[in-house]
Scaffold this motif. Structure first.
Motif, PDB file in Angstrom:
ATOM      1  N   LEU A 118       0.846  -1.182   0.000  1.00 16.52           N
ATOM      2  CA  LEU A 118       0.000   0.000   0.000  1.00 16.52           C
ATOM      3  C   LEU A 118       0.882   1.232   0.000  1.00 16.52           C
ATOM      4  CD1 LEU A 118      -2.976   0.943   0.151  1.00 16.52           C
ATOM      5  CD2 LEU A 118      -2.726   0.978   2.645  1.00 16.52           C
ATOM      6  N   ARG A 119       0.786   2.012  -1.065  1.00 19.99           N
ATOM      7  CA  ARG A 119       1.563   3.242  -1.203  1.00 19.99           C
ATOM      8  C   ARG A 119       0.651   4.418  -0.871  1.00 19.99           C
ATOM      9  NH1 ARG A 119       3.866   3.164  -6.717  1.00 19.99           N
ATOM     10  NH2 ARG A 119       5.334   1.728  -5.722  1.00 19.99           N
ATOM     11  N   MET A 120       1.080   5.276   0.060  1.00 18.23           N
ATOM     12  CA  MET A 120       0.215   6.346   0.574  1.00 18.23           C
ATOM     13  C   MET A 120       0.930   7.675   0.616  1.00 18.23           C
ATOM     14  SD  MET A 120      -1.113   4.157   3.856  1.00 18.23           S
ATOM     15  CE  MET A 120       0.465   3.280   3.895  1.00 18.23           C
ATOM     16  N   THR A 121       0.158   8.741   0.460  1.00 14.46           N
ATOM     17  CA  THR A 121       0.635  10.092   0.717  1.00 14.46           C
ATOM     18  C   THR A 121      -0.332  10.749   1.681  1.00 14.46           C
ATOM     19  OG1 THR A 121       1.710  10.336  -1.441  1.00 14.46           O
ATOM     20  CG2 THR A 121       1.138  12.357  -0.262  1.00 14.46           C
ATOM     21  N   PHE A 122       0.186  11.196   2.805  1.00 13.22           N
ATOM     22  CA  PHE A 122      -0.624  11.892   3.802  1.00 13.22           C
ATOM     23  C   PHE A 122      -0.483  13.399   3.607  1.00 13.22           C
ATOM     24  CE2 PHE A 122       0.188   7.744   5.601  1.00 13.22           C
ATOM     25  CZ  PHE A 122      -1.027   7.402   6.205  1.00 13.22           C
ATOM     26  N   GLY A 123      -1.505  14.148   4.006  1.00 16.24           N
ATOM     27  CA  GLY A 123      -1.458  15.593   3.892  1.00 16.24           C
ATOM     28  C   GLY A 123      -0.476  16.201   4.872  1.00 16.24           C
ATOM     29  N   ALA A 124       0.435  17.028   4.372  1.00 16.32           N
ATOM     30  CA  ALA A 124       1.465  17.604   5.231  1.00 16.32           C
ATOM     31  C   ALA A 124       0.854  18.488   6.322  1.00 16.32           C
ATOM     32  CB  ALA A 124       2.450  18.414   4.392  1.00 16.32           C
ATOM     33  N   VAL A 125      -0.068  19.344   5.943  1.00 14.54           N
ATOM     34  CA  VAL A 125      -0.679  20.243   6.928  1.00 14.54           C
ATOM     35  C   VAL A 125      -1.456  19.440   7.960  1.00 14.54           C
ATOM     36  CG1 VAL A 125      -2.341  22.109   7.261  1.00 14.54           C
ATOM     37  CG2 VAL A 125      -0.780  22.172   5.306  1.00 14.54           C
ATOM     38  N   GLY A 126      -2.215  18.446   7.492  1.00 19.08           N
ATOM     39  CA  GLY A 126      -2.993  17.629   8.417  1.00 19.08           C
ATOM     40  C   GLY A 126      -2.125  16.879   9.407  1.00 19.08           C
TER      41      GLY A 126
END
Length: 426
Positions: A86-94
């Protein structure tokens, strides 16, 4: 660092908020476990301190990891014995605001670059670890991958010297003896913020590393750790460096609250009229709350912009106004690494593996968690998730950049009328 002649020092880390983890399958519960595992790794990188996962409130964050996702991609194994990832990108601000909510510090994307001279002694003799280790030198390659994997896990920019120094026996002796002056002279053309001379040996059924390191934020005294494997030892060494650097440069939780801010450099401002038009255009973008000058010189201005939402949304709005032309970044320092070397090859070391076989299946989703079959090859290898680029700033500006949470955005102002209404507030 091979082929990069000019000193680079501080770098901007790309991919701190992106991660790839193994998952058992595509069932909702299995994906939820993957989201939590990915966020756990991201929190460790972004906070910088190894104790972040012990703080009160972190379990609740992990249980709701999906709410911080910007995108994900499920990479199915191409054969019956290869698992899914599973490849993911999380929100930096969040993520930054979530860390602040549990009273954890946040270490920004602009970080010091460590140049590590690593001398290893084992049954095969004594040697330097360098870039471009050949497949015929399996042990040296394992050490290289171990340190690269550890640097990815902790978000610490790390470079080793180029391959042409590996055969320098005199230099090897200097590194082993931790004589910093000759090592410093040899490193001048490479560029660094922190310079480390690491000595590794096998003693009494365990690996032992001692080092001297000099530069911003770290103790100059010799330090020592032990571990049972190269991967564990590299994790411990890099972990000590990351903890000490984060203690100096991470931003306190109370300073993260409120609207996020980013510095935007604008080139091509040939007149006050250009400056006024660019500032007005920027201020009119929907995510922008305020925009004020930080520095104005000749045909360039730096504006500090407070914005709402995620940084990627601000960049999307700027892309709609053709007068803002992105300035190409300098080449990534990790561009000469093989993808698996950039992220490490040993899952037990806490590193992400490369993505699945080319004939694997892929599913992608947005932050709502919906998924769709896409098929074909992945658009990027796992190694591309984490890289870093030199900060082309003065010494004073680099020091200030260490206190920023977000990367400096760089555009050229093209003073041509944009289509009416593009990027404007409704």
């Amino acid at each position: 660092m091979a082929g990069y002649a000019a000193p680079v020092a501080a770098v901007t880390v790309d991919g701190l908020y992106s991660v790839e983890v193994a998952v058992a399958g595509a069932a909702p519960g299995q994906l939820q476990d993957g989201y939590a595992d990915g966020l756990r790794k991201v929190l460790l990188r972004v906070s910088g301190g190894s104790d972040v996962l012990t703080l009160e409130g972190v379990d609740e964050l992990l249980a709701n990891a999906e709410s911080l996702l910007q995108s994900y991609q499920l990479v199915r194994g191409g054969s019956s014995n290869s698992g899914s990832r599973l490849r993911m990108t999380f929100g930096a601000v969040g993520v930054n605001q979530a860390l602040s909510a549990i009273n954890a510090p946040v270490w920004g994307v602009n970080r010091p670059l460590t140049l590590a001279w690593i001398a290893v002694q084992d049954r095969a003799g004594r040697r330097l670890i360098s870039q471009g280790q050949g497949q015929d030198d399996a042990q040296s390659l394992r050490w290289l991958r171990a340190f690269q994997a550890a640097s990815v896990e902790r978000g610490l920019p790390l470079a080793v010297p180029p391959a042409d120094v590996a055969s320098d026996r005199t230099l090897l002796s200097e590194v082993w003896g931790q004589f910093m002056e000759p090592v410093r002279l040899q490193s001048e053309a490479l560029g660094y913020d922190l310079l480390a001379a690491v000595r590794i040996s096998f003693e009494r059924n365990s690996w032992r590393a001692s080092w001297l390191i000099e530069g911003r934020g770290l103790e100059a005294t010799e330090q020592t750790v032990e571990a049972s494997s190269p991967e564990s030892l590299a994790q411990r060494v890099v972990g000590v460096w990351a903890d000490q650097l984060a203690a100096r440069y991470a931003i306190a939780a109370g300073d993260v609250s409120g609207a996020p801010q980013v510095d935007i450099v604008l080139d091509g401002l040939d007149s006050m009229a250009d400056y006024a038009a660019a500032k007005q255009a920027l201020s009119a973008l929907a995510p922008v709350l305020s925009a004020g000058p930080v520095k104005v010189r000749r045909d360039q201005a730096t504006l500090r912009v407070a914005f709402s939402g995620e940084l990627s949304q601000l960049e999307e709005y700027m892309a709609l106004d053709t007068r803002f032309v992105p300035v190409a970044s300098v080449p990534e320092l990790t561009a000469d690494l093989e993808p698996d070397m950039a992220v490490g090859a040993d899952e037990s070391a806490g590193a992400e593996e490369p993505s699945s076989e080319a004939n694997g299946e892929f599913e992608t989703g947005d932050n709502e968690g919906t998924a769709a079959d896409t098929g074909g090859e992945s658009e990027e290898e796992a190694g591309d998730l984490f890289s870093y680029q030199p900060l082309t700033l003065s010494a004073q500006e680099k020091e200030q950049a260490f206190e920023s949470l977000y990367p400096v955005l760089h555009y050229r102002w093209q003073a041509e009328p944009a289509a009416e209404g593009i990027g404007q507030r409704e």
